[in-house]
Scaffold this motif. Structure first.
Motif, PDB file in Angstrom:
ATOM      1  N   THR A 113       0.829  -1.207   0.000  1.00 18.25           N
ATOM      2  CA  THR A 113       0.000   0.000   0.000  1.00 18.25           C
ATOM      3  C   THR A 113       0.861   1.253   0.000  1.00 18.25           C
ATOM      4  N   TYR A 114       1.903   1.258   0.833  1.00 17.19           N
ATOM      5  CA  TYR A 114       2.830   2.399   0.845  1.00 17.19           C
ATOM      6  C   TYR A 114       3.434   2.619  -0.546  1.00 17.19           C
ATOM      7  N   LEU A 115       3.907   1.552  -1.160  1.00 19.72           N
ATOM      8  CA  LEU A 115       4.584   1.677  -2.449  1.00 19.72           C
ATOM      9  C   LEU A 115       3.616   2.097  -3.560  1.00 19.72           C
ATOM     10  N   ILE A 116       2.428   1.509  -3.580  1.00 20.01           N
ATOM     11  CA  ILE A 116       1.462   1.816  -4.636  1.00 20.01           C
ATOM     12  C   ILE A 116       0.946   3.248  -4.511  1.00 20.01           C
ATOM     13  N   THR A 117       0.618   3.656  -3.281  1.00 24.01           N
ATOM     14  CA  THR A 117       0.106   5.019  -3.117  1.00 24.01           C
ATOM     15  C   THR A 117       1.185   6.061  -3.414  1.00 24.01           C
ATOM     16  N   ALA A 118       2.428   5.750  -3.076  1.00 23.82           N
ATOM     17  CA  ALA A 118       3.519   6.677  -3.403  1.00 23.82           C
ATOM     18  C   ALA A 118       3.691   6.790  -4.912  1.00 23.82           C
ATOM     19  N   ALA A 119       3.610   5.658  -5.595  1.00 20.70           N
ATOM     20  CA  ALA A 119       3.790   5.650  -7.048  1.00 20.70           C
ATOM     21  C   ALA A 119       2.651   6.362  -7.773  1.00 20.70           C
ATOM     22  N   THR A 120       1.472   6.361  -7.176  1.00 19.91           N
ATOM     23  CA  THR A 120       0.313   6.988  -7.824  1.00 19.91           C
ATOM     24  C   THR A 120       0.113   8.446  -7.414  1.00 19.91           C
ATOM     25  N   GLY A 121       1.023   8.986  -6.608  1.00 16.73           N
ATOM     26  CA  GLY A 121       0.962  10.398  -6.260  1.00 16.73           C
ATOM     27  C   GLY A 121       0.068  10.738  -5.087  1.00 16.73           C
ATOM     28  N   VAL A 122      -0.416   9.736  -4.384  1.00 13.41           N
ATOM     29  CA  VAL A 122      -1.231   9.984  -3.185  1.00 13.41           C
ATOM     30  C   VAL A 122      -0.619   9.173  -2.033  1.00 13.41           C
ATOM     31  N   PRO A 123       0.574   9.553  -1.572  1.00 11.38           N
ATOM     32  CA  PRO A 123       1.295   8.748  -0.589  1.00 11.38           C
ATOM     33  C   PRO A 123       0.496   8.536   0.695  1.00 11.38           C
ATOM     34  N   LEU A 124       0.471   7.296   1.145  1.00 13.95           N
ATOM     35  CA  LEU A 124      -0.303   6.929   2.326  1.00 13.95           C
ATOM     36  C   LEU A 124       0.095   7.747   3.540  1.00 13.95           C
ATOM     37  N   LEU A 125       1.383   8.022   3.678  1.00 17.16           N
ATOM     38  CA  LEU A 125       1.834   8.749   4.858  1.00 17.16           C
ATOM     39  C   LEU A 125       1.241  10.154   4.903  1.00 17.16           C
ATOM     40  N   GLY A 126       1.034  10.765   3.738  1.00 17.08           N
ATOM     41  CA  GLY A 126       0.389  12.067   3.706  1.00 17.08           C
ATOM     42  C   GLY A 126      -1.053  11.995   4.161  1.00 17.08           C
ATOM     43  N   LEU A 127      -1.738  10.920   3.786  1.00 12.72           N
ATOM     44  CA  LEU A 127      -3.127  10.741   4.199  1.00 12.72           C
ATOM     45  C   LEU A 127      -3.222  10.516   5.705  1.00 12.72           C
ATOM     46  N   VAL A 128      -2.222   9.831   6.267  1.00 17.15           N
ATOM     47  CA  VAL A 128      -2.228   9.536   7.696  1.00 17.15           C
ATOM     48  C   VAL A 128      -1.833  10.756   8.523  1.00 17.15           C
ATOM     49  N   LEU A 129      -0.769  11.440   8.103  1.00 15.34           N
ATOM     50  CA  LEU A 129      -0.220  12.530   8.904  1.00 15.34           C
ATOM     51  C   LEU A 129      -0.820  13.894   8.599  1.00 15.34           C
ATOM     52  N   GLY A 130      -1.453  14.039   7.434  1.00 16.41           N
ATOM     53  CA  GLY A 130      -2.052  15.330   7.093  1.00 16.41           C
ATOM     54  C   GLY A 130      -2.975  15.862   8.169  1.00 16.41           C
ATOM     55  N   PRO A 131      -3.944  15.073   8.646  1.00 15.69           N
ATOM     56  CA  PRO A 131      -4.820  15.566   9.718  1.00 15.69           C
ATOM     57  C   PRO A 131      -4.077  15.846  11.017  1.00 15.69           C
ATOM     58  N   VAL A 132      -3.008  15.078  11.300  1.00 17.32           N
ATOM     59  CA  VAL A 132      -2.249  15.292  12.529  1.00 17.32           C
ATOM     60  C   VAL A 132      -1.580  16.648  12.507  1.00 17.32           C
ATOM     61  N   PHE A 133      -1.083  17.058  11.332  1.00 17.94           N
ATOM     62  CA  PHE A 133      -0.441  18.355  11.178  1.00 17.94           C
ATOM     63  C   PHE A 133      -1.441  19.479  10.900  1.00 17.94           C
ATOM     64  N   LYS A 134      -2.723  19.140  10.865  1.00 17.53           N
ATOM     65  CA  LYS A 134      -3.802  20.100  10.584  1.00 17.53           C
ATOM     66  C   LYS A 134      -3.697  20.691   9.185  1.00 17.53           C
ATOM     67  N   GLU A 135      -3.028  19.952   8.285  1.00 16.56           N
ATOM     68  CA  GLU A 135      -2.931  20.416   6.907  1.00 16.56           C
ATOM     69  C   GLU A 135      -3.877  19.643   5.992  1.00 16.56           C
ATOM     70  N   ASN A 136      -4.466  18.571   6.535  1.00 17.79           N
ATOM     71  CA  ASN A 136      -5.369  17.719   5.762  1.00 17.79           C
ATOM     72  C   ASN A 136      -4.735  17.334   4.434  1.00 17.79           C
ATOM     73  N   LEU A 137      -5.370  17.633   3.290  1.00 14.88           N
ATOM     74  CA  LEU A 137      -4.807  17.261   1.986  1.00 14.88           C
ATOM     75  C   LEU A 137      -4.218  18.459   1.243  1.00 14.88           C
ATOM     76  N   SER A 138      -3.959  19.549   1.946  1.00 17.11           N
ATOM     77  CA  SER A 138      -3.417  20.738   1.281  1.00 17.11           C
ATOM     78  C   SER A 138      -2.061  20.469   0.645  1.00 17.11           C
ATOM     79  N   TRP A 139      -1.334  19.471   1.167  1.00 22.81           N
ATOM     80  CA  TRP A 139      -0.016  19.154   0.618  1.00 22.81           C
ATOM     81  C   TRP A 139      -0.102  18.665  -0.828  1.00 22.81           C
ATOM     82  N   ARG A 140      -1.254  18.166  -1.248  1.00 25.42           N
ATOM     83  CA  ARG A 140      -1.371  17.608  -2.596  1.00 25.42           C
ATOM     84  C   ARG A 140      -1.287  18.690  -3.676  1.00 25.42           C
TER      85      ARG A 140
END
Length: 228
Positions: A113-140
């Protein structure tokens, strides 16, 4: 809105967010000790039932202690469920190695899942940590530097976990039970710490997160102020 407190503050926030997201050192202990208890007892008496129930009882106790300390339900029960599945597998098949099989399959699925989401431009770690940093999906779309960091970190997690699987699965099929169990326990913490460290490095060097929660609050305050 970016964090204006500087790189040092950003690194501190990153470290705190990683510990919050992954359960911290206590979470590591709670996911490692039941497996250690299982293989320790099994090595002594070769009794799957005794080893499995001891591991499950310890995991349940640690979950109850977390609840008593008013920790999150996720951290309190994630370890219990994982150990519970292992106990069911081992006792159904009569094979002590199967105590670790659910965790291995989960690790393999997570690595892919980590590798596939990274390759498709929606990295899993961003989905997990985005809300923790209060940035949600703004990083995309608004913070390409952080998207790049999340992508690198997701690749790191995927490759590290995949390497762990490449070691454990051959041992599962061809190694003896005690050897397999001790290696499984030994590989619990070091790969995790390496992945967290690399994530910290990538994110600490990335641009600060855009606090979209603060932006929404400011926008709401502005609208209230504009009302007659």
């Amino acid at each position: 809105m970016h964090d204006a407190d500087g790189p040092a503050a950003t690194r501190e926030v990153t470290e705190a967010a990683l510990f919050e997201a992954f359960g911290g050192l206590r979470g590591l202990v709670e996911t490692t000790v039941p497996g250690l208890v299982f293989i320790g007892i099994y090595t002594v008496n070769a009794d799957i039932k005794t080893a499995a129930l001891a591991a499950l009882g310890l995991s349940a106790l640690m979950g109850v202690l977390r609840l008593a300390r008013k920790d999150t339900v996720k951290h309190a029960f994630s370890g219990v469920f994982g150990v519970g599945f292992g106990v069911v597998f081992a006792m159904m098949t009569g094979n002590a190695k199967d105590f670790y099989l659910p965790g291995m399959l989960y690790t393999l699925g997570l690595s892919l899942t980590y590798l596939i989401t990274a390759a498709t431009g929606v990295p899993l770690l961003g989905l997990v940590l985005g809300p923790v940093f209060k940035e949600n999906l703004s990083w995309r779309t608004r913070n390409p530097g952080r998207k790049k960091a999340y992508t690198k970190a997701s690749y790191a997690w995927g490759l590290i976990l995949l390497t762990k699987c490449a070691i454990l699965f051959p041992l599962y099929f061809w190694g003896d039970t005690q050897q397999f169990g001790w290696v499984t326990v030994a590989l619990k913490i070091p790969p995790f710490l390496l992945a967290v460290y690399l994530t910290w490095i990538f994110l600490a060097k990335a641009p600060a997160p855009i606090n979209v929660i603060a932006e929404m609050e400011e926008e709401e305050e502005r609208r209230k102020a504009e009302k007659p």
